[in-house]
Design a protein around this motif. Structure first.
Motif, PDB file in Angstrom:
ATOM      1  N   GLN A  73       0.954  -1.219  -0.040  1.00 42.58           N
ATOM      2  CA  GLN A  73      -0.052  -0.082  -0.091  1.00 42.58           C
ATOM      3  C   GLN A  73       0.831   1.261  -0.006  1.00 42.58           C
ATOM      4  O   GLN A  73       0.528   2.298  -0.725  1.00 42.58           O
ATOM      5  N   ARG A  74       1.875   1.201   0.882  1.00 40.51           N
ATOM      6  CA  ARG A  74       2.810   2.334   1.024  1.00 40.51           C
ATOM      7  C   ARG A  74       3.527   2.802  -0.320  1.00 40.51           C
ATOM      8  O   ARG A  74       3.527   3.889  -0.743  1.00 40.51           O
ATOM      9  N   ARG A  75       3.869   1.571  -1.058  1.00 41.56           N
ATOM     10  CA  ARG A  75       4.315   1.664  -2.409  1.00 41.56           C
ATOM     11  C   ARG A  75       3.687   2.261  -3.159  1.00 41.56           C
ATOM     12  O   ARG A  75       3.698   3.260  -4.216  1.00 41.56           O
ATOM     13  N   ARG A  76       2.418   1.927  -3.246  1.00 38.66           N
ATOM     14  CA  ARG A  76       1.296   2.493  -4.073  1.00 38.66           C
ATOM     15  C   ARG A  76       0.837   3.912  -3.906  1.00 38.66           C
ATOM     16  O   ARG A  76       1.045   4.836  -4.722  1.00 38.66           O
ATOM     17  N   ARG A  77       0.883   4.271  -2.647  1.00 37.67           N
ATOM     18  CA  ARG A  77       0.737   5.907  -2.202  1.00 37.67           C
ATOM     19  C   ARG A  77       2.014   6.469  -2.658  1.00 37.67           C
ATOM     20  O   ARG A  77       1.914   7.633  -3.245  1.00 37.67           O
ATOM     21  N   VAL A  78       3.170   5.898  -2.399  1.00 37.30           N
ATOM     22  CA  VAL A  78       4.161   6.714  -2.815  1.00 37.30           C
ATOM     23  C   VAL A  78       4.398   6.841  -4.451  1.00 37.30           C
ATOM     24  O   VAL A  78       4.487   8.081  -5.000  1.00 37.30           O
ATOM     25  N   ARG A  80       1.811   7.033  -6.337  1.00 35.90           N
ATOM     26  CA  ARG A  80       0.572   7.909  -6.847  1.00 35.90           C
ATOM     27  C   ARG A  80       1.117   9.404  -6.459  1.00 35.90           C
ATOM     28  O   ARG A  80       1.076  10.501  -7.384  1.00 35.90           O
ATOM     29  N   ALA A  81       1.735   9.454  -5.232  1.00 41.06           N
ATOM     30  CA  ALA A  81       2.069  10.752  -4.882  1.00 41.06           C
ATOM     31  C   ALA A  81       3.280  11.476  -5.921  1.00 41.06           C
ATOM     32  O   ALA A  81       3.142  12.466  -6.164  1.00 41.06           O
ATOM     33  N   SER A  82       4.151  10.610  -6.294  1.00 37.66           N
ATOM     34  CA  SER A  82       5.241  10.945  -7.058  1.00 37.66           C
ATOM     35  C   SER A  82       4.536  11.298  -8.459  1.00 37.66           C
ATOM     36  O   SER A  82       5.176  12.326  -8.909  1.00 37.66           O
TER      37      SER A  82
ATOM     38  N   SER B   3      -6.344  -0.091  -9.570  1.00 39.34           N
ATOM     39  CA  SER B   3      -5.715   0.951  -8.918  1.00 39.34           C
ATOM     40  C   SER B   3      -4.708   1.665 -10.030  1.00 39.34           C
ATOM     41  O   SER B   3      -4.425   3.201  -9.961  1.00 39.34           O
ATOM     42  N   GLU B   6      -6.657   3.731 -12.026  1.00 43.01           N
ATOM     43  CA  GLU B   6      -7.113   5.013 -11.396  1.00 43.01           C
ATOM     44  C   GLU B   6      -5.917   6.174 -11.497  1.00 43.01           C
ATOM     45  O   GLU B   6      -6.187   7.159 -11.886  1.00 43.01           O
ATOM     46  N   GLY B   7      -4.923   5.491 -11.117  1.00 41.71           N
ATOM     47  CA  GLY B   7      -3.591   6.375 -11.136  1.00 41.71           C
ATOM     48  C   GLY B   7      -3.450   6.972 -12.470  1.00 41.71           C
ATOM     49  O   GLY B   7      -2.936   8.036 -12.623  1.00 41.71           O
TER      50      GLY B   7
END
Lengths: 160, 174, 196
Positions: A73-78, A80-82, B3, B6-7
């Motif tokens: 999850q954290r990797r995905r979040r990173v 997306r944020a990047s 996902s 979506e991204g």
């Protein structure tokens, strides 16, 4: 003939020490507790030869550990944020270039003063004839714009 | 997978917003006075100072311009003088130089204004003669009361335009 | 699809968009140049491409003159057709020269009673003179002349209905031409028009 080191007799009965280490290994194979040395290797060999079902406790422990580790999850979040940050940076860079933010006001050298394209009408001071006259008109336009081009070339070379 | 999609959609939205922003600014989102518009629509906005007769320069140009066919290099600004000259000159010559530059600028402005007026008048006279020809043909084709009404209206407009040109520019050359 | 492949696609999209943004911004920042920007308008610097076009146009007008004087009307028309077929840079001068050349071409075809060809030239010329300018008004005037001549020819041929329609169309066109030139006068004199 020189003396050779004595090799242990394979048929000799196990010593006390050997019996103790054999018991340790057996216990380690039956138990799932962490063990060092040859026990881990023996466990791996045993699992490869005749794999056993995971115990409910072991399964729970694995699931718990997997859920507790938020790496994916954290990797995905990173990621997306990047991407969002990258897009924002791109937009900001474009806007900065468009608005000239951060660009120091440049002195206006003469070389920048290019003569621009424009209507040819000011070249003619009188009415056009009803028909004809196109060649004379284009003559005049070409001569005038040739002078403009020369000016621009001089400006480009910085010799004006 | 979902996902990731979506991204991608989110990224694309950001990017599209950026593109729209950049396009709107690149595509003339704000007025650009120094750029000569196609077929001289500048006359709609400010005919007197930026008349079709004046030489327009590309953006970021010195304000000094001389109208006419041949582009004349802008008068060199005082800042363009070599530093050595500036340092050795005292204040009096500097003041003289400034006065000379100001006088030259004034002259150029006056010439520009005069040429712009002449150019506007030449264009008006040209249009007037074409208008007169078109209306002559129009009236020659009158075949009905409606045609006659249109001819009369056009003739009145021609007279008004002729008067306007006469008042502004005097007589048009033949 | 593989997650890494998706990430690659997203990076490509981002990279392409960034490049496009920067190029568009650069367009905005360097409007002085003639080409490159999708929304570039006339007003760039007079450069070699503009001059090359004008030089070629000048040569072809002269060529048409020489052929016309020697009685080769078809050759003269061909020279002008070459002119209007030339690719030209985006510049006001180019549009005006093309509009003028189309006007000449239309009048030549009018003399040879090639109504359809003349009308095509006028329509093509109007594409280069969309604003109210002398050239637009003149092209409409020529268009009126074409319809007027066509009406006369149709009347001579006994086709009265079609002749009536062509004459009415000619009246419309002359009225439009006059209207455009009236606008040109208004624009030229504008608010600073009264200089007496």
């Amino acid at each position: 003939m020189p003396d050779r080191p004595e090799t242990p007799d394979p048929d000799a009965p196990p010593s006390e020490e050997e019996l103790a280490r054999a018991k340790e290994l057996r216990d380690a194979l039956e138990s799932s507790a962490p063990a060092g040395g040859g026990a881990e290797l023996a466990r791996a060999l045993s699992a490869a030869w005749s794999p056993k079902d995971l115990s409910a406790e072991a399964r729970r422990a694995l699931v718990k550990r997997a859920l507790a580790a938020p790496t994916l999850q954290r990797r995905r979040r990173v990621m997306r944020a990047s991407f969002a940050a990258g897009a924002l940076v791109a937009i900001a860079a474009g806007a900065a270039l468009v608005f000239g933010i951060g660009r120091a006001p440049q002195p206006m050298p003469a070389a920048d003063a290019y003569v621009s394209t424009r209507s040819t009408q000011p070249l003619f001071s009188g009415p056009f004839p009803r028909t004809g006259g196109e060649t004379a008109r284009v003559d005049r336009i070409a001569v005038a714009r040739a002078a403009d081009l020369r000016e621009n070339e001089f400006a480009r070379w910085g010799v004006r | 997978m979902r996902s990731a999609m979506e991204g991608l959609v989110i990224d694309s939205r950001c990017v599209v917003c950026g593109l729209v922003l950049a396009l709107s600014m690149c595509g003339g989102g704000r007025p650009e006075p120094p750029v000569a518009p196609a077929n001289a629509p500048a006359t709609e906005a400010a005919p007197a100072p930026a008349s079709p007769g004046s030489t327009r320069r590309a953006p970021a140009m010195a304000p000094l311009e001389v109208p006419g066919s041949k582009a004349v290099a802008p008068a060199p600004a005082p800042a363009a003088a070599p530093p050595s000259e500036v340092s050795e000159a005292d204040t009096v010559p500097n003041s003289r130089e400034a006065q000379r530059t100001a006088a030259r600028d004034e002259l150029i402005r006056a010439e520009r204004s005069l040429d712009a007026s002449a150019s506007d008048c030449a264009g008006a006279c040209r249009a007037l003669s074409s208008m007169a020809r078109a209306i002559a043909h129009l009236c020659a084709l009158v075949d009905s009361p409606d045609d006659q009404r249109r001819c009369d209206g056009a003739t009145q407009r021609l007279a008004a335009a002729r008067e306007r040109v006469r008042q502004s520019c005097g007589a048009c050359p033949p | 699809m593989n997650r890494w492949r998706w990430m690659l696609v997203r990076w490509c999209v981002l990279l392409a968009a960034t490049t496009a943004l920067l190029e568009l911004a650069a367009c905005r920042a360097e409007k002085g140049t003639v080409s490159g920007c999708p929304s570039a308008t006339a007003g760039g610097a007079v450069d070699e491409s503009v001059m090359a076009f004008l030089s070629a146009a000048r040569s072809l007008h002269h060529e048409a003159d020489v052929k016309d004087r020697s009685g080769d009307r078809a050759g003269a028309v061909a020279s002008l057709e070459r002119l209007v077929a030339m690719p030209g840079p985006r510049a006001t001068e180019v549009d005006e020269v093309l509009a003028d050349a189309y006007g000449r071409l239309a009048e030549m075809r009018l003399e040879t009673k090639d109504w359809a060809g003349a009308d095509r030239d006028v329509q093509a010329g109007l594409e280069h003179a969309r604003e109210p300018t002398y050239f637009r008004g003149h092209l409409l005037e020529v268009s009126g002349l074409i319809e007027e001549a066509r009406a006369a020819a149709l009347a001579d041929g006994g086709d009265r209905d079609e002749a009536t329609r062509a004459r009415a169309h000619a009246v419309d066109l002359f009225e439009r031409a006059a209207g455009v030139q009236e606008q040109v006068i208004e624009r030229a004199l504008g608010d600073g028009g009264a200089r007496d």
